[in-house]
Scaffold this motif. Structure first.
Motif, PDB file in Angstrom:
ATOM      1  N   ALA A  89       0.840  -1.200   0.000  1.00  0.00           N
ATOM      2  CA  ALA A  89       0.000   0.000   0.000  1.00  0.00           C
ATOM      3  C   ALA A  89       0.872   1.245   0.000  1.00  0.00           C
ATOM      4  N   THR A  90       0.506   2.203  -0.822  1.00  0.00           N
ATOM      5  CA  THR A  90       1.214   3.479  -0.856  1.00  0.00           C
ATOM      6  C   THR A  90       0.203   4.606  -0.735  1.00  0.00           C
ATOM      7  N   LYS A  91       0.660   5.713  -0.174  1.00  0.00           N
ATOM      8  CA  LYS A  91      -0.194   6.882  -0.025  1.00  0.00           C
ATOM      9  C   LYS A  91       0.481   8.067  -0.686  1.00  0.00           C
ATOM     10  N   SER A  92      -0.318   8.863  -1.392  1.00  0.00           N
ATOM     11  CA  SER A  92       0.219  10.072  -1.994  1.00  0.00           C
ATOM     12  C   SER A  92       0.295  11.170  -0.949  1.00  0.00           C
ATOM     13  N   ALA A  93       1.095  12.203  -1.266  1.00  0.00           N
ATOM     14  CA  ALA A  93       1.196  13.333  -0.342  1.00  0.00           C
ATOM     15  C   ALA A  93      -0.167  13.975  -0.133  1.00  0.00           C
ATOM     16  N   ARG A  94      -0.981  14.020  -1.199  1.00  0.00           N
ATOM     17  CA  ARG A  94      -2.297  14.643  -1.083  1.00  0.00           C
ATOM     18  C   ARG A  94      -3.191  13.874  -0.119  1.00  0.00           C
ATOM     19  N   SER A  95      -3.120  12.535  -0.155  1.00  0.00           N
ATOM     20  CA  SER A  95      -3.980  11.745   0.724  1.00  0.00           C
ATOM     21  C   SER A  95      -3.548  11.832   2.180  1.00  0.00           C
ATOM     22  N   LEU A  96      -2.278  12.189   2.432  1.00  0.00           N
ATOM     23  CA  LEU A  96      -1.794  12.303   3.802  1.00  0.00           C
ATOM     24  C   LEU A  96      -2.273  13.585   4.473  1.00  0.00           C
ATOM     25  N   VAL A  97      -2.536  14.614   3.681  1.00  0.00           N
ATOM     26  CA  VAL A  97      -2.895  15.921   4.223  1.00  0.00           C
ATOM     27  C   VAL A  97      -4.404  16.092   4.120  1.00  0.00           C
ATOM     28  N   ASP A  98      -5.063  16.137   5.269  1.00  0.00           N
ATOM     29  CA  ASP A  98      -6.510  16.322   5.291  1.00  0.00           C
ATOM     30  C   ASP A  98      -6.846  17.396   6.318  1.00  0.00           C
ATOM     31  N   ALA A  99      -8.119  17.493   6.653  1.00  0.00           N
ATOM     32  CA  ALA A  99      -8.557  18.546   7.570  1.00  0.00           C
ATOM     33  C   ALA A  99      -7.909  18.417   8.943  1.00  0.00           C
ATOM     34  N   ARG A 100      -7.528  17.193   9.327  1.00  0.00           N
ATOM     35  CA  ARG A 100      -6.906  16.998  10.635  1.00  0.00           C
ATOM     36  C   ARG A 100      -5.420  17.322  10.629  1.00  0.00           C
ATOM     37  N   THR A 101      -4.742  17.004   9.529  1.00  0.00           N
ATOM     38  CA  THR A 101      -3.279  17.025   9.538  1.00  0.00           C
ATOM     39  C   THR A 101      -2.652  18.230   8.850  1.00  0.00           C
ATOM     40  N   TRP A 102      -3.433  19.038   8.111  1.00  0.00           N
ATOM     41  CA  TRP A 102      -2.784  20.090   7.328  1.00  0.00           C
ATOM     42  C   TRP A 102      -2.016  21.101   8.187  1.00  0.00           C
ATOM     43  N   PRO A 103      -2.479  21.459   9.402  1.00  0.00           N
ATOM     44  CA  PRO A 103      -1.657  22.405  10.178  1.00  0.00           C
ATOM     45  C   PRO A 103      -0.277  21.845  10.515  1.00  0.00           C
ATOM     46  N   PHE A 104      -0.217  20.541  10.810  1.00  0.00           N
ATOM     47  CA  PHE A 104       1.071  19.927  11.128  1.00  0.00           C
ATOM     48  C   PHE A 104       1.943  19.825   9.874  1.00  0.00           C
ATOM     49  N   ALA A 105       1.309  19.530   8.737  1.00  0.00           N
ATOM     50  CA  ALA A 105       2.054  19.458   7.483  1.00  0.00           C
ATOM     51  C   ALA A 105       2.644  20.818   7.125  1.00  0.00           C
ATOM     52  N   VAL A 106       1.862  21.877   7.299  1.00  0.00           N
ATOM     53  CA  VAL A 106       2.349  23.224   6.983  1.00  0.00           C
ATOM     54  C   VAL A 106       3.506  23.606   7.901  1.00  0.00           C
ATOM     55  N   ALA A 107       3.357  23.339   9.203  1.00  0.00           N
ATOM     56  CA  ALA A 107       4.424  23.674  10.148  1.00  0.00           C
ATOM     57  C   ALA A 107       5.696  22.892   9.839  1.00  0.00           C
ATOM     58  N   ALA A 108       5.543  21.592   9.551  1.00  0.00           N
ATOM     59  CA  ALA A 108       6.710  20.768   9.232  1.00  0.00           C
ATOM     60  C   ALA A 108       7.369  21.232   7.943  1.00  0.00           C
ATOM     61  N   LEU A 109       6.567  21.541   6.929  1.00  0.00           N
ATOM     62  CA  LEU A 109       7.129  21.986   5.656  1.00  0.00           C
ATOM     63  C   LEU A 109       7.866  23.309   5.820  1.00  0.00           C
ATOM     64  N   ALA A 110       7.295  24.237   6.582  1.00  0.00           N
ATOM     65  CA  ALA A 110       7.969  25.517   6.814  1.00  0.00           C
ATOM     66  C   ALA A 110       9.317  25.304   7.489  1.00  0.00           C
ATOM     67  N   LEU A 111       9.341  24.448   8.498  1.00  0.00           N
ATOM     68  CA  LEU A 111      10.581  24.195   9.231  1.00  0.00           C
ATOM     69  C   LEU A 111      11.613  23.499   8.352  1.00  0.00           C
ATOM     70  N   LEU A 112      11.189  22.463   7.639  1.00  0.00           N
ATOM     71  CA  LEU A 112      12.132  21.659   6.863  1.00  0.00           C
ATOM     72  C   LEU A 112      12.609  22.383   5.613  1.00  0.00           C
ATOM     73  N   ALA A 113      11.760  23.203   5.005  1.00  0.00           N
ATOM     74  CA  ALA A 113      12.216  24.021   3.881  1.00  0.00           C
ATOM     75  C   ALA A 113      13.249  25.040   4.349  1.00  0.00           C
ATOM     76  N   SER A 114      13.057  25.578   5.548  1.00  0.00           N
ATOM     77  CA  SER A 114      14.032  26.516   6.099  1.00  0.00           C
ATOM     78  C   SER A 114      15.363  25.822   6.368  1.00  0.00           C
ATOM     79  N   VAL A 115      15.303  24.606   6.911  1.00  0.00           N
ATOM     80  CA  VAL A 115      16.520  23.824   7.137  1.00  0.00           C
ATOM     81  C   VAL A 115      17.266  23.613   5.822  1.00  0.00           C
ATOM     82  N   ALA A 116      16.540  23.159   4.804  1.00  0.00           N
ATOM     83  CA  ALA A 116      17.172  22.879   3.510  1.00  0.00           C
ATOM     84  C   ALA A 116      17.755  24.143   2.897  1.00  0.00           C
TER      85      ALA A 116
END
Length: 413
Positions: free
Chosen positions: A211-238
């Motif tokens: 089973a595989t999940k796309s990035a879109r399926s991982l981000v929903d109404a429950r998880t998008w705030p955590f995804a945004v925070a993680a992406l902001a942090l990790l993009a800054s790191v990179a």
């Protein structure tokens, strides 16, 4: 489909972990060489930024395909083949960058090679290694060693982030482009370790396609705030990992080899700070949301401080503060997301996907902003982190995550 297989002894597990470690080393040792590569070859910073982003994008795109290949054909063949192809690709890149200043190879040839080989080819091959290593570990008969192996994948990747940049900085003292030449050697050693240590015939259970999940399926109404925070942090790191060399070169008037050396050791200081924060502070904290807020605040101040730091001690203080912030915020985001999803594998996949997307976004944006000035990418991503901090304060999802679910998540700035 062949029957599932198992392996005894520790050699296959050690070989699989060695492959993950050496592949990560091959990527991270090149980070301090980014600015020297541009300076020595007369490239534009965004050329390297695009190559790094292309590698991460291919890892994301190719991973589901490699999972199916490993599921059907076993671990040994795919991982050895992928690492040998990556070795060949990076050997071509190393030869080109070593010869370019001496024989006048056109810049466009070097840029195409960087994007196609160091970017697309390397990323596509690296994507095979973790799924294959997981299959080897899953086939280990000893339950205790199997659990250690699964934890070891995250551990060796974290170690490579910290130690790899230091190794790259040390190699830069022998020549600005030496870390690039070391990459195919590390990949080749990894392929040899798997060829010698992993037996043939290790296959998955006949339970259909994984089973595989796309990035879109991982981000929903429950998880998008955590995804945004993680992406902001990790993009800054990179971004910081790529642009720091240019900052040091400009502010301290360093030559190319010294730029790589200084970049590696400054990044090592930040990485060690992140490890200490994660292992000594984040591990004993009770509330993931508090870790997120404190960590994002520290990271924002640290990255913003890099924009104005005018001395080496100030740069070190800013990078260490940033590292502490990353070491607190990433586990906090993972725990807060885990408390909402109640699914460890989904949370780990979400964090892993955001890690890769951060590398897709951070380096090209950061290197384009270098065209304005070395302060520009640091100010921009400092502002992004302030926005993520505001989100962690305002959104109810972070307030609801009162009981954390520990999930490994490590990155170093």
């Amino acid at each position: 489909m062949n029957a599932p297989s198992s392996v005894g002894g520790r050699a296959p597990l050690a070989a699989a972990l060695a492959a993950v470690l050496l592949a990560s080393f091959a990527q991270m040792t090149m980070q301090p060489a980014t600015a020297p590569l541009v300076l020595e070859l007369g490239l534009e910073p965004w050329h390297v930024g695009v190559a790094v982003a292309a590698s991460a994008a291919m890892m994301l795109v190719a991973a589901p395909t490699w999972m199916r290949v490993v599921h059907r054909h076993g671990a040994r063949g795919p991982i050895v083949s992928a690492m040998l192809i990556a070795t060949a690709a990076m050997t071509v890149v190393a030869v080109l960058v070593m010869l370019a200043p001496r024989v006048g190879i056109p810049t466009w040839v070097v840029v195409i090679a960087l994007v196609a080989l160091r970017g697309l080819a390397l990323g596509a091959c690296i994507a095979a290694i973790v799924p294959a290593a997981r299959l080897v570990i899953d086939a280990t008969q000893d339950d205790a060693w199997r659990m250690r192996g699964l934890a070891g994948i995250a551990s060796v990747q974290g170690i490579s982030i910290v130690v790899g940049v230091g190794l790259g900085g040390g190699l830069s003292s022998f020549g600005a482009l030496v870390p690039v030449a070391a990459s195919p050697l590390l990949l080749g050693i990894g392929a040899l370790a798997v060829a010698l240590g992993v037996p043939r015939g290790i296959r998955a259970a006949p339970a259909g396609e994984p089973a595989t999940k796309s990035a879109r399926s991982l981000v929903d109404a429950r998880t998008w705030p955590f995804a945004v925070a993680a992406l902001a942090l990790l993009a800054s790191v990179a971004c910081v990992q790529i642009v720091l060399g240019f900052v040091l070169h400009e502010r301290f008037d360093l030559d190319a080899p010294m730029t790589g050396f200084a970049t590696g050791w400054v990044l090592l200081a930040g990485g060690l700070a992140a490890v200490v924060a994660q292992t000594r502070i984040a591990r004993v904290a009770r509330r993931g949301a508090v870790l997120v807020r404190v960590g994002l605040a520290f990271a924002a101040v640290g990255v913003g401080g890099l924009a104005i730091a005018d001395g080496l001690l100030a740069v070190l203080a800013a990078i260490v503060l940033s590292g502490v912030g990353v070491g607190l915020a990433l586990p906090g985001i993972a725990r807060a997301a885990g408390a909402v999803t109640r699914d460890r594998s989904t949370t780990q996949l979400l964090m892993g996907t955001m890690t890769v997307l951060g590398v897709v976004v951070g380096p090209p944006v950061g290197t384009v902003l270098l065209g304005i000035g070395t302060m520009a990418p640091l100010i921009a991503f400092g502002a992004v982190l302030v926005g993520a901090f505001a989100l962690s304060l305002a959104h109810p999802a972070f307030r609801a995550a009162a009981t954390p679910t520990p999930v490994a998540g490590a990155a170093a700035i």
